[in-house]
Design a protein around this motif. Structure first.
Motif, mmCIF file in Angstrom:
data_model
loop_
_atom_site.group_PDB
_atom_site.id
_atom_site.type_symbol
_atom_site.label_atom_id
_atom_site.label_comp_id
_atom_site.label_asym_id
_atom_site.label_seq_id
_atom_site.Cartn_x
_atom_site.Cartn_y
_atom_site.Cartn_z
ATOM 1 N N PRO B 15 0.813 -1.220 0.000
ATOM 2 C CA PRO B 15 0.000 0.000 0.000
ATOM 3 C C PRO B 15 0.849 1.274 0.000
ATOM 4 O O PRO B 15 0.460 2.276 -0.592
ATOM 5 N N VAL B 16 1.994 1.211 0.651
ATOM 6 C CA VAL B 16 2.882 2.387 0.679
ATOM 7 C C VAL B 16 3.400 2.691 -0.724
ATOM 8 O O VAL B 16 3.366 3.839 -1.185
ATOM 9 N N ILE B 17 3.840 1.662 -1.403
ATOM 10 C CA ILE B 17 4.440 1.863 -2.719
ATOM 11 C C ILE B 17 3.374 2.243 -3.754
ATOM 12 O O ILE B 17 3.575 3.135 -4.574
ATOM 13 N N PHE B 18 2.229 1.588 -3.686
ATOM 14 C CA PHE B 18 1.171 1.920 -4.646
ATOM 15 C C PHE B 18 0.691 3.361 -4.422
ATOM 16 O O PHE B 18 0.509 4.131 -5.369
ATOM 17 N N GLY B 19 0.501 3.734 -3.158
ATOM 18 C CA GLY B 19 0.101 5.111 -2.854
ATOM 19 C C GLY B 19 1.156 6.110 -3.281
ATOM 20 O O GLY B 19 0.853 7.200 -3.782
ATOM 21 N N TYR B 20 2.416 5.734 -3.113
ATOM 22 C CA TYR B 20 3.533 6.594 -3.530
ATOM 23 C C TYR B 20 3.400 6.933 -5.010
ATOM 24 O O TYR B 20 3.462 8.089 -5.410
ATOM 25 N N PHE B 21 3.198 5.895 -5.837
ATOM 26 C CA PHE B 21 3.132 6.131 -7.283
ATOM 27 C C PHE B 21 1.834 6.826 -7.686
ATOM 28 O O PHE B 21 1.834 7.683 -8.559
ATOM 29 N N LEU B 22 0.733 6.438 -7.060
ATOM 30 C CA LEU B 22 -0.561 6.984 -7.470
ATOM 31 C C LEU B 22 -0.581 8.504 -7.323
ATOM 32 O O LEU B 22 -1.068 9.222 -8.199
ATOM 33 N N ARG B 23 -0.027 8.990 -6.230
ATOM 34 C CA ARG B 23 -0.023 10.437 -6.004
ATOM 35 C C ARG B 23 0.975 11.162 -6.891
ATOM 36 O O ARG B 23 0.834 12.340 -7.160
ATOM 37 N N ARG B 24 2.006 10.465 -7.291
ATOM 38 C CA ARG B 24 3.074 11.139 -8.037
ATOM 39 C C ARG B 24 2.913 11.007 -9.544
ATOM 40 O O ARG B 24 3.709 11.548 -10.298
ATOM 41 N N CYS B 25 1.923 10.272 -9.965
ATOM 42 C CA CYS B 25 1.712 10.073 -11.406
ATOM 43 C C CYS B 25 0.305 10.499 -11.803
ATOM 44 O O CYS B 25 -0.361 9.846 -12.605
ATOM 45 N N GLY B 26 -0.135 11.586 -11.230
ATOM 46 C CA GLY B 26 -1.399 12.166 -11.637
ATOM 47 C C GLY B 26 -2.599 11.296 -11.355
ATOM 48 O O GLY B 26 -3.638 11.448 -12.001
ATOM 49 N N GLY B 27 -2.487 10.388 -10.396
ATOM 50 C CA GLY B 27 -3.617 9.541 -10.065
ATOM 51 C C GLY B 27 -3.912 8.484 -11.106
ATOM 52 O O GLY B 27 -4.982 7.876 -11.100
ATOM 53 N N ARG B 28 -2.992 8.248 -12.017
ATOM 54 C CA ARG B 28 -3.234 7.261 -13.087
ATOM 55 C C ARG B 28 -2.998 5.849 -12.538
ATOM 56 O O ARG B 28 -1.865 5.463 -12.266
ATOM 57 N N ARG B 29 -4.056 5.143 -12.444
ATOM 58 C CA ARG B 29 -3.971 3.806 -11.870
ATOM 59 C C ARG B 29 -3.084 2.897 -12.706
ATOM 60 O O ARG B 29 -2.284 2.128 -12.160
ATOM 61 N N ASP B 30 -3.209 2.974 -14.030
ATOM 62 C CA ASP B 30 -2.424 2.066 -14.873
ATOM 63 C C ASP B 30 -0.930 2.319 -14.689
ATOM 64 O O ASP B 30 -0.130 1.382 -14.609
#
Lengths: 449, 166
Positions: B15-30
């Protein structure tokens, strides 16, 4: 909302997010398959498959799918391994012994005392060839060179240009996924990020040179400067700097570098620093900044053995070469029809100091500092720029360039022959190229197992 | 690292890593999923090579950070991609604290900031790196990075005023 408020909100912008179940299942299955594929044993496959059955993130249906996928993958791997073992008896020697740089947690005293010589570090057992590719001839003709790339993670990737293929070789790794800084000094690679090691290419052994944060080349090619910040990372604090002989390990006394700016390269008697107020020239003996070049944000590219420094002021629309001995300055502008600025950090002098190769947009520009001629030596495909690195072969005639391909599936590399005025740019079917050095393939030793 | 330990590490840090990327990549899930996958494959291979780490949480975040920088560099090659965000997509990407309109607006504004400025802002303010560390990760000089951050702050403020969340 004010700028300050926005920055404060940015600082709070974090926290866990649990991905949805489909992705969790997909990723875990992928990791299991990877583990089975790399272990190559049925017992490992069975164990991990058993682990999965109890995985808390797994629904009953997903568990069944995972177990089926894992079991199938294990079966295929085991069958292939068995078939290959039977087919290729006795199994071929796949790797050559290559030393691994010791774990930082077990390293001994650094060479930070004047005239001290560090103890030789033990050579760790085991072969460390990670991967090989049969590239055939990379360029149109065989060349007696090998390119050694920092691949950004564990290893050095060596590309031989005589048709012998490419190799990913582990010459030492630190915990984590950090890049190396890679420089070549008299047959030794100096690698750093964290502690700094000298790797003897011929023998495949490593020596801890210093516990520092990173290193930069000194103007004397057999020396490097160590830059050691308090704590493990670059920070706002003043670093200590000292010079180390790569061959003997002899070191000067560390000195505190109390100046604005960021260490870029060694110069005769000291260091050149990038800064907001020109290039700062710091003298080791006095411990002071004794001169500066230019004004405003400026950065250093490279320094010749005879003390000429290539640098530019942002936005690097022109490259300047200044003789530190007499202050003579020559300016090399970009052509008006090529608006991309020079990529200053990657520009490199040939070993004899005559030519300066500087990436600029999609081009690698070649500056003849004797005649003043500037021309494009190589042009890379669109979208390769702006991350190009260049390196000269020791004959001062063959120039190579490569794109930044960390994590990518392919890498684009180019060659320009000054002797023939011919350039060739080609794509290798494997990525992982960052900065690199060129050495004779006959001297590549342990880098080409 | 054996299978049990890796699973524990995976469950704890995912969850930490997924949240890290989600916030830093414009919320793009893919994108967040792709980068999360790359991060764990890299971590797994490191473990298999015998890499030993004392604090696996910060360690895997350091891998994620390099993947993020790499992603931004790849983005430069692909040129500009669609830069909008839908709040529903955002919420559907995962569960956790990422559910407020204010946060979604900030991420959407950040996503409109030019690529290099955006990466500098993220590394400096969200990740809390020093300017020198940001400069090194981005392959720029400290002064150029400082200038980039100045422009980034201005761009972010302008974008925040303009952005609307569907």
């Amino acid at each position: 909302m004010t700028e300050r408020d926005l920055i404060e909100r940015l600082r709070d912008l974090d926290g866990p997010v649990t991905p949805n179940a489909d992705f969790r299942a997909e990723l875990h299955a992928l990791l299991v398959a990877e583990r089975i594929a790399t272990s190559g044993s049925s017992s490992e496959g069975s164990r991990v498959t058993a682990d999965l059955a109890d995985h808390p993130a797994t629904s009953r249906g997903q568990r069944r799918d995972w177990k089926l996928s894992a079991a199938l993958a294990a079966f295929v791997v085991v069958a292939l391994v068995g078939l290959l073992t039977w087919w290729l008896a006795p199994p071929p020697e796949q790797t050559a012994p290559v030393a691994t740089i010791p774990d930082t947690t077990t390293s001994s005293t650094p060479a930070t005392t004047a005239t001290s010589v560090p103890e030789a570090q033990p050579t760790l057992p085991g072969s460390t060839l990670q991967q090989s590719w049969d590239d055939g001839l990379v360029f149109g003709e065989s060349m007696p060179w090998a390119l050694a790339f920092d691949n950004g993670t564990c290893c050095i990737k060596t590309v031989t240009l005589d048709g012998d293929g490419s190799h990913l070789v582990n010459i030492g790794t630190q915990g984590g996924d950090q890049p190396f800084r890679l420089t070549l000094h008299d047959g030794r690679l100096v690698v750093s990020w964290g502690d700094i090691y000298a790797y003897d290419i011929a023998t495949g052994t490593s020596t801890l040179l210093a516990e520092a944060t990173f290193h930069v080349p000194a103007s004397d090619p057999s020396n490097v400067w160590m830059i050691g910040y308090p704590g493990p990372r670059i920070s706002a604090a003043s670093p200590e700097v000292w010079q180390v002989d790569v061959i003997t390990g002899q070191a000067t006394e560390p000195k505190l570098l109390e100046s604005e700016g960021f260490v870029a390269r060694g110069i005769p008697g000291g260091l050149a620093l990038d800064s907001d107020n020109g290039v700062l020239l710091w003298d080791y003996e006095s411990g002071e900044v004794v001169d500066s070049l230019g004004e405003g944000g400026s950065s250093v590219s490279d320094v010749t053995e005879d003390g000429r420094i290539a640098w530019c002021a942002e936005p690097c629309s022109e490259m300047v070469v200044t003789s530190l001995a007499d202050g003579e300055e020559t300016v090399y502008p970009r052509r008006e029809d090529e608006p991309q600025p020079y990529g200053t950090a990657a520009a490199r002098f040939s070993d004899d100091g005559r030519y300066l190769a500087a990436p600029a947009g999609n081009d690698v520009m070649l500056i003849d500092t004797t005649t003043g001629e500037i021309r494009a030596a190589m042009t890379f495909p669109d979208q390769t720029a702006p991350h190009l690195y260049v390196a000269w072969a020791p004959n001062n005639t063959d120039l190579f360039a490569a794109d930044y391909s960390y994590g990518a599936a392919e890498s684009v590399i180019g060659h320009y022959s000054l002797a023939d005025d011919v350039a060739e740019v080609t794509t290798l079917p494997h990525g992982g190229t960052l900065s690199f050095v060129v050495l004779p393939s006959s001297e590549a030793g342990s880098l080409v197992p | 690292m054996n299978g049990d330990r890796f699973d524990e590490f995976y469950d704890r840090t995912l969850p930490v890593i997924f949240g890290y990327f989600l916030r830093r990549c414009g919320g793009r899930r893919d994108v967040a999923e792709e980068l999360t996958q790359e991060t764990y494959l890299s971590a797994l291979r490191s473990f298999d090579r015998g890499v030993s780490v004392d604090a696996d949480g910060p360690w895997v975040v350091s891998i994620a950070r390099r993947r993020l920088v790499d992603y931004y560099r790849r983005e430069a090659r692909r040129r500009k991609r669609e830069s909008t965000i839908r709040f529903e997509d955002w919420v559907a990407a995962g569960t956790g604290s990422l559910t407020t309109m204010a946060e979604a607006r900030l991420i959407a504004a950040l996503d409109r900031v030019p690529r290099s400025q955006r990466l500098a802002l993220i590394l400096r303010y969200v990740d809390g790196l020093t300017i020198a560390e940001v400069a090194d990760l981005m392959g720029r000089t400290v002064s150029a990075t400082d200038s980039l951050l100045r422009r980034g702050r201005t761009s972010l403020q302008e974008a925040y005023e303009e952005v609307e969340i569907d």
